[in-house]
Design an enzyme around this catalytic site. Structure first.
Site, PDB file in Angstrom:
ATOM      1  N   TYR A   1      -2.998  -3.473 -11.964  1.00  0.00           N
ATOM      2  CA  TYR A   1      -2.737  -2.680 -10.765  1.00  0.00           C
ATOM      3  C   TYR A   1      -2.146  -1.339 -11.184  1.00  0.00           C
ATOM      4  O   TYR A   1      -1.280  -1.287 -12.062  1.00  0.00           O
ATOM      5  CB  TYR A   1      -1.724  -3.428  -9.878  1.00  0.00           C
TER       6      TYR A   1
ATOM      7  N   GLU B   1      -4.648   4.289  -5.255  1.00  0.00           N
ATOM      8  CA  GLU B   1      -4.401   2.955  -5.801  1.00  0.00           C
ATOM      9  C   GLU B   1      -5.675   2.359  -6.374  1.00  0.00           C
ATOM     10  O   GLU B   1      -6.724   2.450  -5.759  1.00  0.00           O
ATOM     11  CB  GLU B   1      -3.865   2.055  -4.675  1.00  0.00           C
TER      12      GLU B   1
END
Ligand code: GDP
Ligand code: MN
Length: 396
Positions: A107, A195
């Site tokens: 992530y 993101e």
């Protein structure tokens, strides 16, 4: 302005973040046709703004065209819902992407930390799942770094973050460039959030952005008018699908319809950069010809992309000559030339004559290489346009 995945990935590609090969589709028939032409395993991803599509049943895997068609029919029109999005969203379109074999999911995100008044970069080795969940159960698993905008972001910090987050070693080589690109995007486009979840390490060792979440500050959109248009138009037309299919941005290729009031559109064009692409079309027009298309190949002009772009442009039967306009800059002209020769070696490059304008460092050597290989190298844009128009008209 929140961007849909395929739009976010378009921005990713602009800053050099690798994304899977794919096409945008609005009908099951298009999905079927695409997989027929590109056999393999594909992921069908619902293009909605809500997150958690996987859990909501909005991500499917297809191993052949028939299965792709069936799943696409199932997805298009389906209403997706999950706990975070109880209202849900109806699926209108899909991103069909090459299925990658996943070794690991990480992530990475950049957001504005309002309290610190700085961008904050967060990295975790536990990608694929909800980051809030990770934050709750295992806060130490998220490495954080606050960027001082006056100083910027250095590759060194990216490596430090990768170690702090305990990313598997396979990520390390690619990671600084990816986070650097993400930071560039964040700053240049005035984002509230960018993101990548998951940032995938594939079984064959490449690192690729499998998902994209981008939220841009509406007050910064004036800097990028092309993106404002995204609100109004989604890429449903063939050109955009074709551009995406070869790894270009969806707006990087445009084919022009014939116009009886203008010269026939017989000159195919390829340029590196949107501005140069438009200049190239103007030059063709000034030389009395008609550009069949606009194609911006982006920075770098890698050999593989030159080949795919060449094939795309010359698939238009109207194209009788090609004009490739590459501004070298610091890229060495001889290397660009060798790349082009190499890329088009297997192609029937004499299918249509090809004029190539090359400038920049070592351009002269580059032109010699191109001439020896049977192309028509030129030095200036106007010279190139005139030559391409003459060749398209059957002259020399
Ligand atoms: P989200 O659920 O809306 O965040 O959608 P994602 O794009 O993140 O996809 C959800 C999950 O689907 C990912 O975490 C992966 O586990 C899986 N997935 C997506 N693309 C691929 C792929 O190419 N290969 C494999 N094996 N799994 C994938
Ligand atoms: Mn995701």
């Amino acid at each position: 302005m929140k961007l849909i995945e395929f739009q976010g990935k378009d921005l990713f590609r602009r800053v050099g973040i690798p994304t899977p090969r794919g096409v945008y589709a609005t009908t099951a028939a298009d999905v079927k046709k695409f997989i027929e032409q590109n056999p393999g395993s594909w992921v069908l991803k619902s293009q909605v703004l809500m997150g958690g599509r996987g859990k909501a049943g909005g991500i499917k895997f297809a191993d052949d065209a028939a299965q792709g068609e069936t799943l696409a029919k199932e997805l298009i029109g389906k209403h997706l819902r999950n706990e975070q999005n109880p209202e849900g969203e109806t699926v209108r379109s899909l991103l069909v992407e090459e299925k990658v074999a996943i070794e690991s999911e990480a992530y990475v995100s950049i957001a504005i930390d309002r309290d610190a008044r700085k961008p904050i970069i967060m990295v975790s080795a536990q990608g694929g799942m909800d980051v809030e969940e990770v934050a709750e159960h295992d806060p130490d698993a998220i490495a954080k770094y606050w960027v001082d905008p006056a100083i910027g972001f250095s590759p060194f910090e990216a490596r430090r973050l990768a170690f702090a987050a305990k990313l598997p070693a396979g990520y390390l080589r690619a990671f600084p460039k990816i986070v650097g690109g993400l930071y560039e995007l964040f700053m240049d486009y005035g984002a509230n959030l960018v993101e990548i979840n998951p940032l995938v390490l594939t079984k064959d060792g490449s690192v690729i952005a499998s998902d994209a979440k981008v939220d841009l500050d509406d007050n910064a959109l004036y800097k990028h008018p092309d993106i404002q248009e995204w609100n109004k138009a989604t890429p449903t037309d063939e050109d955009q699908v074709a551009a995406l299919a070869i790894g270009l941005g969806m707006f990087n290729y445009k084919k022009f319809a014939d116009d009886p009031a203008e010269p026939s559109k017989t000159v195919g064009t390829i340029a590196n950069g949107a501005g140069l692409g438009m200049g190239t079309m103007d030059a063709v027009k000034n030389a009395g010809g008609g550009a069949a298309n606009f194609l911006d190949i982006g920075g770098g002009a890698q050999a593989d992309l030159v080949k795919k772009s060449y094939n795309l442009v010359t698939s238009d039967p109207r194209v009788k000559a090609m004009f490739i306009n590459i501004f070298g800059g610091i890229t060495r002209g001889d290397q660009v030339a060798m790349g082009i020769v190499e890329a088009l070696k297997g192609n029937d490059v004499r299918k249509v004559p090809m004029v190539i304008r090359l400038t920049g460092t070592n351009a002269e050597e580059g032109r010699k290489i191109l001439g020896d290989a049977g192309f028509f190298p030129v030095e200036t844009m106007d010279e190139g346009a005139a030559k391409a128009v003459a060749l398209a008209n059957g002259g020399k």
